[in-house]
Design a protein around this motif. Structure first.
Motif, PDB file in Angstrom:
ATOM      1  N   SER A  49     108.816  96.764  37.925  1.00 58.86           N
ATOM      2  CA  SER A  49     109.914  97.578  38.292  1.00 58.86           C
ATOM      3  C   SER A  49     111.009  96.805  38.457  1.00 58.86           C
ATOM      4  O   SER A  49     112.161  96.988  37.754  1.00 58.86           O
ATOM      5  CB  SER A  49     109.918  98.140  39.763  1.00 58.86           C
ATOM      6  OG  SER A  49     108.691  99.151  39.653  1.00 58.86           O
ATOM      7  N   SER A  52     112.078  95.945  34.840  1.00 57.62           N
ATOM      8  CA  SER A  52     112.555  97.079  34.368  1.00 57.62           C
ATOM      9  C   SER A  52     114.167  97.277  34.447  1.00 57.62           C
ATOM     10  O   SER A  52     114.850  97.618  33.399  1.00 57.62           O
ATOM     11  CB  SER A  52     111.914  98.354  34.593  1.00 57.62           C
ATOM     12  OG  SER A  52     112.405  99.464  33.977  1.00 57.62           O
ATOM     13  N   GLY A  91     112.104 106.605  21.627  1.00 55.42           N
ATOM     14  CA  GLY A  91     111.633 106.754  22.605  1.00 55.42           C
ATOM     15  C   GLY A  91     110.414 107.879  22.501  1.00 55.42           C
ATOM     16  O   GLY A  91     109.476 107.857  23.213  1.00 55.42           O
ATOM     17  N   HIS A  95     106.943 106.054  23.009  1.00 46.60           N
ATOM     18  CA  HIS A  95     106.499 106.308  24.427  1.00 46.60           C
ATOM     19  C   HIS A  95     105.766 107.751  24.754  1.00 46.60           C
ATOM     20  O   HIS A  95     104.866 107.740  25.440  1.00 46.60           O
ATOM     21  CB  HIS A  95     107.870 105.942  25.383  1.00 46.60           C
ATOM     22  CG  HIS A  95     107.872 104.588  25.174  1.00 46.60           C
ATOM     23  ND1 HIS A  95     109.080 104.343  24.768  1.00 46.60           N
ATOM     24  CD2 HIS A  95     107.717 103.395  26.416  1.00 46.60           C
ATOM     25  CE1 HIS A  95     109.188 102.812  25.058  1.00 46.60           C
ATOM     26  NE2 HIS A  95     108.125 102.562  26.026  1.00 46.60           N
ATOM     27  N   ILE A 123     111.987 100.129  27.982  1.00 44.39           N
ATOM     28  CA  ILE A 123     111.088 100.723  29.046  1.00 44.39           C
ATOM     29  C   ILE A 123     109.486 100.238  28.817  1.00 44.39           C
ATOM     30  O   ILE A 123     108.908 100.241  27.771  1.00 44.39           O
ATOM     31  CB  ILE A 123     111.003 102.188  28.907  1.00 44.39           C
ATOM     32  CG1 ILE A 123     112.481 102.838  29.042  1.00 44.39           C
ATOM     33  CG2 ILE A 123     109.897 102.930  29.716  1.00 44.39           C
ATOM     34  CD1 ILE A 123     112.546 104.195  28.463  1.00 44.39           C
ATOM     35  N   TYR A 128     105.951 104.387  31.887  1.00 45.17           N
ATOM     36  CA  TYR A 128     106.121 105.489  31.318  1.00 45.17           C
ATOM     37  C   TYR A 128     104.730 106.563  31.058  1.00 45.17           C
ATOM     38  O   TYR A 128     104.720 107.608  31.663  1.00 45.17           O
ATOM     39  CB  TYR A 128     106.713 105.440  29.903  1.00 45.17           C
ATOM     40  CG  TYR A 128     107.060 106.634  29.222  1.00 45.17           C
ATOM     41  CD1 TYR A 128     108.457 107.304  29.218  1.00 45.17           C
ATOM     42  CD2 TYR A 128     106.325 107.448  28.667  1.00 45.17           C
ATOM     43  CE1 TYR A 128     108.877 108.424  28.807  1.00 45.17           C
ATOM     44  CE2 TYR A 128     106.553 108.820  28.257  1.00 45.17           C
ATOM     45  CZ  TYR A 128     107.913 109.182  28.096  1.00 45.17           C
ATOM     46  OH  TYR A 128     108.447 110.360  27.511  1.00 45.17           O
ATOM     47  N   ASP A 159     111.268 105.734  38.079  1.00 46.76           N
ATOM     48  CA  ASP A 159     110.640 104.873  37.530  1.00 46.76           C
ATOM     49  C   ASP A 159     110.075 103.514  38.746  1.00 46.76           C
ATOM     50  O   ASP A 159     109.327 102.894  38.345  1.00 46.76           O
ATOM     51  CB  ASP A 159     111.392 104.074  36.551  1.00 46.76           C
ATOM     52  CG  ASP A 159     112.497 103.403  36.884  1.00 46.76           C
ATOM     53  OD1 ASP A 159     113.308 103.952  37.511  1.00 46.76           O
ATOM     54  OD2 ASP A 159     112.937 102.428  36.210  1.00 46.76           O
ATOM     55  N   ALA A 241     119.625 103.215  28.545  1.00 42.84           N
ATOM     56  CA  ALA A 241     118.409 103.004  29.575  1.00 42.84           C
ATOM     57  C   ALA A 241     118.672 103.423  30.863  1.00 42.84           C
ATOM     58  O   ALA A 241     117.846 103.803  31.445  1.00 42.84           O
ATOM     59  CB  ALA A 241     118.179 101.406  29.514  1.00 42.84           C
ATOM     60  N   ARG A 245     116.933 107.889  32.091  1.00 37.34           N
ATOM     61  CA  ARG A 245     116.377 108.326  33.512  1.00 37.34           C
ATOM     62  C   ARG A 245     116.864 109.561  34.123  1.00 37.34           C
ATOM     63  O   ARG A 245     116.516 110.032  35.134  1.00 37.34           O
ATOM     64  CB  ARG A 245     117.030 106.998  34.395  1.00 37.34           C
ATOM     65  CG  ARG A 245     116.223 105.571  34.153  1.00 37.34           C
ATOM     66  CD  ARG A 245     116.515 104.599  34.896  1.00 37.34           C
ATOM     67  NE  ARG A 245     115.671 103.872  34.963  1.00 37.34           N
ATOM     68  CZ  ARG A 245     115.619 102.520  34.078  1.00 37.34           C
ATOM     69  NH1 ARG A 245     116.391 102.711  32.925  1.00 37.34           N
ATOM     70  NH2 ARG A 245     114.766 101.372  34.192  1.00 37.34           N
TER      71      ARG A 245
END
Length: 360
Positions: A49, A52, A91, A95, A123, A128, A159, A241, A245
């Motif tokens: 975390s 990230s 993404g 992901h 990410i 994810y 996240d 980024a 979120r």
């Protein structure tokens, strides 16, 4: 469900209140949890975390240098396209449709690696993908890691607060986590290593892979347009980024029922189709919740799906060996009646016209 109910590390304020409803923490509680879970000095298991968000911090100077030193409308357009379209679509491709849902399969490891590194890596796949399985199983219910009913901050900081995997899983459940990620090519920790680091991903391998990825794209952008282009692209990636979120809060109606008849056919949760995320990232969210394992979610003619265009292109050149496309099922399930009515109306009009001509 028992596994998905417990696969994520619960926040200190819990998923549910005493009555079993969604626990709705205050902004102070959310922020306190956020900074607690970023503290790697107190607990090294917070490393993923922390990393990230540190990547966002590292990208911020590039954005400021671009704005105050290299700004031009040409670079601004390039930054806009890279952040809104390229990063957003990637993404969805990597992901969302591949790592989480396995909506398509690569022919070999090269094309998987190529797609994974098509943009700057920001990410972590683990954060994810695992949590997104839970999101679909418990969408808009207590336990959904980015439940829009919890408010903006609840989703924006999910996240860190809600998406990391549980740090005290049994070896059996940890093995299930590994299986969920096996197809992605992400090197996972042994159970003993997991007990030490609290993650699927290895810290050393993860950090090295990010450094190599960023180094490649730094060199590529520099050769294409000098340091100005580097700052524009890296800064744009940082902007994306942060912006991404906010997506699930918006994509589930900000906690309100904003579904529209004839547009949002899935009524099992509050997901909605939105024009902007649909066009720039192929994220027709309500369609996706109807058919989560489909490599295409833009079903209707106006629903441009750039992520699907990429997957289909790779299929045409042999880089993708298999994919699922639920467009036909969508039309059969949700548009067959209107289409039949339209055909009947057309036939009726034709017969009426013939009868009129006959009468004349």
């Amino acid at each position: 469900m028992a596994f998905l109910d417990s696969v994520l590390e619960p926040p200190s304020y819990g998923w549910r209140d005493e009555c079993g409803n969604l626990s709705e923490p205050s902004s102070n509680q959310i922020l306190k949890e956020f900074f607690k879970r970023l503290n790697i000095f107190k607990n090294k298991k917070n490393w993923l975390s922390f990393m990230s968000w540190m990547m966002v911090v590292c990208l911020a100077p590039f954005l400021f240098i671009f704005i105050f030193k290299y700004f031009s409308f040409k670079l601004l357009i390039a930054a806009f396209v890279y952040s809104m379209i390229v990063m957003g679509t990637h993404g969805t491709i990597w992901h969302h449709r591949y790592c989480t849902h396995g909506a398509y399969e690569f022919s070999n490891k090269f094309w998987r690696f190529f797609t994974q590194n098509l943009t700057l890596r920001i990410i972590p796949e683990e954060i994810y993908a695992i949590s997104h399985h839970v999101h679909h199983a418990l969408s808009d219910q207590p336990g959904d890691p980015y439940n829009a009913s919890g408010g903006f901050l609840y989703c924006f900081l999910a996240d860190v607060n809600h998406q990391p995997i549980n740090r005290s899983m049994t070896e059996k459940n940890y093995g299930k986590c590994v299986n969920l990620m096996r197809h992605t090519g992400v090197n996972t920790n042994s159970y003993v290593q997991y007990q030490k680091w609290g993650t699927l991903a290895s810290p050393v391998r993860t950090i090295i892979s990010v450094i190599l990825n960023w180094s490649f794209w730094f060199a590529a952008f520099y050769l294409l347009g000098g340091f100005g282009l580097v700052c524009a692209m890296f800064g744009a990636a940082g902007f994306w980024a942060v912006g991404v979120r906010t997506y699930n809060y918006e994509g589930h109606g900000k906690g309100e029922d904003k579904r529209r008849d004839g547009v949002d056919y899935n009524r099992e949760d509050m997901s909605i189709n939105q024009i902007w995320p649909g066009y720039v990232a192929g994220e027709w969210h309500n369609n996706h919740h109807l058919y989560p394992k489909s490599a295409r979610s833009g079903f209707k003619p106006y629903q441009l799906d750039l992520a699907w265009c990429y997957i289909k292109l790779l299929s045409m050149i042999g880089a993708v060996s298999h994919y699922r496309d639920s467009k036909k099922e969508f039309y059969q399930a949700y548009c067959a009646e209107p289409a039949a009515a339209k055909a009947a109306a057309k036939a009726y009009a034709k017969e009426t016209k013939k009868a009129l001509v006959a009468d004349l």
